[in-house]
Design a protein around this motif. Structure first.
Motif, PDB file in Angstrom:
ATOM      1  N   VAL A 184       0.819  -1.111  -0.054  1.00  0.00           N
ATOM      2  CA  VAL A 184       0.116  -0.264   0.029  1.00  0.00           C
ATOM      3  C   VAL A 184       0.785   1.291   0.165  1.00  0.00           C
ATOM      4  O   VAL A 184       1.793   1.234   0.967  1.00  0.00           O
ATOM      5  N   SER A 185       0.587   2.073  -0.706  1.00  0.00           N
ATOM      6  CA  SER A 185       1.484   3.351  -0.872  1.00  0.00           C
ATOM      7  C   SER A 185       0.412   4.538  -1.352  1.00  0.00           C
ATOM      8  O   SER A 185      -0.446   4.635  -1.875  1.00  0.00           O
ATOM      9  N   ALA A 186       1.240   5.628  -0.717  1.00  0.00           N
ATOM     10  CA  ALA A 186       0.562   6.991  -1.102  1.00  0.00           C
ATOM     11  C   ALA A 186       1.825   7.867  -1.524  1.00  0.00           C
ATOM     12  O   ALA A 186       2.724   8.133  -0.844  1.00  0.00           O
ATOM     13  N   SER A 187       1.331   8.622  -2.526  1.00  0.00           N
ATOM     14  CA  SER A 187       2.642   9.662  -3.022  1.00  0.00           C
ATOM     15  C   SER A 187       2.234  10.907  -3.269  1.00  0.00           C
ATOM     16  O   SER A 187       0.953  11.112  -3.662  1.00  0.00           O
ATOM     17  N   LEU A 188       2.829  12.093  -3.063  1.00  0.00           N
ATOM     18  CA  LEU A 188       2.392  13.140  -3.359  1.00  0.00           C
ATOM     19  C   LEU A 188       3.632  14.322  -4.002  1.00  0.00           C
ATOM     20  O   LEU A 188       4.610  13.963  -3.606  1.00  0.00           O
ATOM     21  N   GLU A 189       2.991  14.999  -5.238  1.00  0.00           N
ATOM     22  CA  GLU A 189       3.826  15.970  -5.886  1.00  0.00           C
ATOM     23  C   GLU A 189       3.280  17.382  -5.867  1.00  0.00           C
ATOM     24  O   GLU A 189       1.772  17.377  -5.855  1.00  0.00           O
ATOM     25  N   TRP A 190       3.877  18.249  -5.514  1.00  0.00           N
ATOM     26  CA  TRP A 190       3.312  19.733  -5.677  1.00  0.00           C
ATOM     27  C   TRP A 190       4.277  20.599  -6.214  1.00  0.00           C
ATOM     28  O   TRP A 190       5.667  20.360  -6.078  1.00  0.00           O
ATOM     29  N   LEU A 191       4.041  21.787  -6.760  1.00  0.00           N
ATOM     30  CA  LEU A 191       4.785  22.846  -7.145  1.00  0.00           C
ATOM     31  C   LEU A 191       3.952  23.983  -7.394  1.00  0.00           C
ATOM     32  O   LEU A 191       2.707  23.976  -7.742  1.00  0.00           O
ATOM     33  N   ALA A 192       4.539  25.222  -6.882  1.00  0.00           N
ATOM     34  CA  ALA A 192       4.038  26.556  -7.196  1.00  0.00           C
ATOM     35  C   ALA A 192       5.289  27.251  -7.685  1.00  0.00           C
ATOM     36  O   ALA A 192       6.285  27.353  -6.954  1.00  0.00           O
ATOM     37  N   SER A 193       5.291  27.863  -8.870  1.00  0.00           N
ATOM     38  CA  SER A 193       6.304  28.762  -9.368  1.00  0.00           C
ATOM     39  C   SER A 193       5.745  29.863 -10.333  1.00  0.00           C
ATOM     40  O   SER A 193       4.782  30.096 -10.550  1.00  0.00           O
ATOM     41  N   SER A 194       6.617  30.736 -10.546  1.00  0.00           N
ATOM     42  CA  SER A 194       6.572  31.749 -11.345  1.00  0.00           C
ATOM     43  C   SER A 194       7.861  32.010 -12.337  1.00  0.00           C
ATOM     44  O   SER A 194       8.803  32.308 -11.692  1.00  0.00           O
ATOM     45  N   LEU A 195       7.660  31.675 -13.578  1.00  0.00           N
ATOM     46  CA  LEU A 195       9.064  31.701 -14.446  1.00  0.00           C
ATOM     47  C   LEU A 195       8.691  32.262 -15.804  1.00  0.00           C
ATOM     48  O   LEU A 195       7.579  32.584 -16.153  1.00  0.00           O
ATOM     49  N   GLU A 196      10.134  32.990 -15.971  1.00  0.00           N
ATOM     50  CA  GLU A 196      10.005  33.447 -17.409  1.00  0.00           C
ATOM     51  C   GLU A 196      10.526  32.406 -18.516  1.00  0.00           C
ATOM     52  O   GLU A 196      11.560  32.123 -18.500  1.00  0.00           O
ATOM     53  N   LEU A 197       9.562  31.951 -19.359  1.00  0.00           N
ATOM     54  CA  LEU A 197       9.756  30.824 -20.282  1.00  0.00           C
ATOM     55  C   LEU A 197       9.736  31.272 -21.794  1.00  0.00           C
ATOM     56  O   LEU A 197       9.033  30.691 -22.384  1.00  0.00           O
ATOM     57  N   GLY A 198      11.028  31.956 -22.026  1.00  0.00           N
ATOM     58  CA  GLY A 198      10.985  32.621 -23.363  1.00  0.00           C
ATOM     59  C   GLY A 198       9.863  32.833 -24.067  1.00  0.00           C
ATOM     60  O   GLY A 198       9.197  34.073 -23.477  1.00  0.00           O
ATOM     61  N   SER A 199       9.536  32.135 -25.099  1.00  0.00           N
ATOM     62  CA  SER A 199       8.139  32.679 -26.172  1.00  0.00           C
ATOM     63  C   SER A 199       7.007  32.538 -25.311  1.00  0.00           C
ATOM     64  O   SER A 199       5.938  33.048 -25.758  1.00  0.00           O
ATOM     65  N   LEU A 200       6.806  31.542 -24.273  1.00  0.00           N
ATOM     66  CA  LEU A 200       5.590  31.593 -23.541  1.00  0.00           C
ATOM     67  C   LEU A 200       5.257  32.901 -22.417  1.00  0.00           C
ATOM     68  O   LEU A 200       4.256  33.131 -22.171  1.00  0.00           O
ATOM     69  N   GLY A 201       6.486  33.475 -22.333  1.00  0.00           N
ATOM     70  CA  GLY A 201       6.158  34.708 -21.582  1.00  0.00           C
ATOM     71  C   GLY A 201       6.298  34.452 -20.052  1.00  0.00           C
ATOM     72  O   GLY A 201       7.085  33.307 -19.887  1.00  0.00           O
ATOM     73  N   GLN A 202       5.717  34.994 -18.978  1.00  0.00           N
ATOM     74  CA  GLN A 202       5.691  34.982 -17.566  1.00  0.00           C
ATOM     75  C   GLN A 202       4.526  33.818 -17.449  1.00  0.00           C
ATOM     76  O   GLN A 202       3.532  33.962 -17.888  1.00  0.00           O
ATOM     77  N   VAL A 203       5.134  32.911 -16.854  1.00  0.00           N
ATOM     78  CA  VAL A 203       4.114  31.477 -16.421  1.00  0.00           C
ATOM     79  C   VAL A 203       3.988  31.468 -14.969  1.00  0.00           C
ATOM     80  O   VAL A 203       5.016  31.292 -14.308  1.00  0.00           O
ATOM     81  N   ASP A 204       2.788  31.624 -14.461  1.00  0.00           N
ATOM     82  CA  ASP A 204       2.422  31.289 -13.135  1.00  0.00           C
ATOM     83  C   ASP A 204       1.789  29.907 -12.968  1.00  0.00           C
ATOM     84  O   ASP A 204       0.789  29.927 -13.565  1.00  0.00           O
ATOM     85  N   ALA A 205       2.236  28.954 -12.152  1.00  0.00           N
ATOM     86  CA  ALA A 205       1.882  27.653 -12.412  1.00  0.00           C
ATOM     87  C   ALA A 205       1.838  27.235 -10.890  1.00  0.00           C
ATOM     88  O   ALA A 205       2.606  27.396  -9.980  1.00  0.00           O
ATOM     89  N   GLU A 206       0.551  26.309 -10.774  1.00  0.00           N
ATOM     90  CA  GLU A 206       0.566  25.422  -9.602  1.00  0.00           C
ATOM     91  C   GLU A 206       0.309  24.162  -9.749  1.00  0.00           C
ATOM     92  O   GLU A 206      -0.757  23.882 -10.673  1.00  0.00           O
ATOM     93  N   LEU A 207       0.863  23.027  -9.600  1.00  0.00           N
ATOM     94  CA  LEU A 207       0.419  21.617  -9.786  1.00  0.00           C
ATOM     95  C   LEU A 207       0.544  20.851  -8.503  1.00  0.00           C
ATOM     96  O   LEU A 207       1.209  20.812  -7.810  1.00  0.00           O
ATOM     97  N   GLY A 208      -0.311  20.010  -8.554  1.00  0.00           N
ATOM     98  CA  GLY A 208      -0.469  18.695  -7.440  1.00  0.00           C
ATOM     99  C   GLY A 208      -0.783  17.511  -7.832  1.00  0.00           C
ATOM    100  O   GLY A 208      -1.793  17.557  -8.888  1.00  0.00           O
ATOM    101  N   ASP A 209      -0.359  16.399  -7.417  1.00  0.00           N
ATOM    102  CA  ASP A 209      -0.767  15.250  -7.921  1.00  0.00           C
ATOM    103  C   ASP A 209      -0.665  14.233  -6.779  1.00  0.00           C
ATOM    104  O   ASP A 209       0.604  13.767  -6.224  1.00  0.00           O
ATOM    105  N   ALA A 210      -1.691  13.713  -6.307  1.00  0.00           N
ATOM    106  CA  ALA A 210      -1.854  12.783  -5.242  1.00  0.00           C
ATOM    107  C   ALA A 210      -2.378  11.212  -5.711  1.00  0.00           C
ATOM    108  O   ALA A 210      -3.210  11.191  -6.485  1.00  0.00           O
TER     109      ALA A 210
END
Length: 267
Positions: A184-210
């Motif tokens: 039995v296992s439980a895993s969690l990934e999380w991210l909150a960031s604000s990055l300048e990504l070239g042609s995409l411009g300014q990217v504010d992102a939040e990601l969660g995965d349980a």
């Protein structure tokens, strides 16, 4: 599934083949709906049209896979999930791209493809034969492809489509229990960031995965084994892109929570 995602999965497989003690969990789930929304506006923050209003349903390829690589005092997990959606609905916010404009209330045909591939590594903090408690880091690849067309009778007839990918470094945690054939296992990934990504411009992102997984080994010998597993996954992604060189501002929200079932292979 994008070619880059396929290459990543192949690379993950090569890495795992060089490691002893590999658990492969394959599943093909078909979630009925998706939560979130999508919007684009060249000159101001977009008002998101919800996926429900756009009529998006899971209509195409749907794939999920997970490879667990136990090590002494550590654990590596590789994941890949891919979803394809399409449908027709009513736009609840203006969609503006350069000279293309689809006004609020238009009937539209939409497409949305989502791919998430990740590598997660945790170091065990609990010295135990049956329990694993780990903290660590992850690296991920997020790919989004969108398309929209005004199909309103007498409407603008405008259409637009775009695709892009975003790299992500995440924090990771894992808790697992092993007892004979049961795991039995439980895993969690999380991210909150604000990055300048070239042609995409300014990217504010939040990601969660349980991800919660129960696996039971049906058969195993010195060369490998076979098992069954059931799990539940809850994932979300929120991105806001501002001052993009091509189209200005965009926003996407995506969430899915669903059970899954499949086969487990042990090497």
């Amino acid at each position: 599934m994008s070619p880059i995602a396929l290459r990543l999965l192949f690379l993950f497989a090569l890495v795992s083949c060089r490691t002893t003690g590999v658990d492969v969990h394959l599943f093909d789930s078909q979630p009925q709906d998706v939560q979130g929304g999508h919007g684009l506006n060249q000159y101001e923050a977009p008002r998101l049209s919800s996926f429900a209003d756009l009529g998006l349903e899971n209509v195409g390829q749907s794939f999920g896979g997970r490879i667990d690589i136990p090590q002494e005092n550590a654990h590596t997990t590789l994941k890949l999930i891919s979803r394809e959606y399409a449908g027709t609905g009513i736009l609840t916010g203006d969609y503006t791209y350069e000279h293309e404009h689809i006004p609020t209330g238009s009937q539209v045909a939409t497409e949305f493809d989502f791919t998430w591939a990740s590598w997660q590594h945790t170091w065990d903090l609990l010295p135990s034969d049956n329990w694993d408690l780990g903290l660590g880091l992850g690296l991920g690849y997020l790919s989004l492809q969108t398309g929209i067309e005004d199909i309103t009778p007498g409407g603008t007839g405008s259409s637009d489509g775009d695709d892009g990918w975003i790299p992500a470094a995440t924090l990771a945690g894992r808790l697992a229990y092993h007892n004979g054939p049961l795991s039995v296992s439980a895993s969690l990934e999380w991210l909150a960031s604000s990055l300048e990504l070239g042609s995409l411009g300014q990217v504010d992102a939040e990601l969660g995965d349980a991800d919660f997984l129960v696996s039971y080994t049906v058969f195993q010998n010195s060369s490998g084994g076979l098992g069954l597993h059931a799990g539940f996954r809850d994932s979300y992604v929120i991105t806001n892109i501002s001052e993009n060189e091509e189209y200005g501002n965009a926003g996407i929200e995506y969430r899915q929570a669903y059970p899954y079932f499949g086969l487990s292979l042990f090497f």
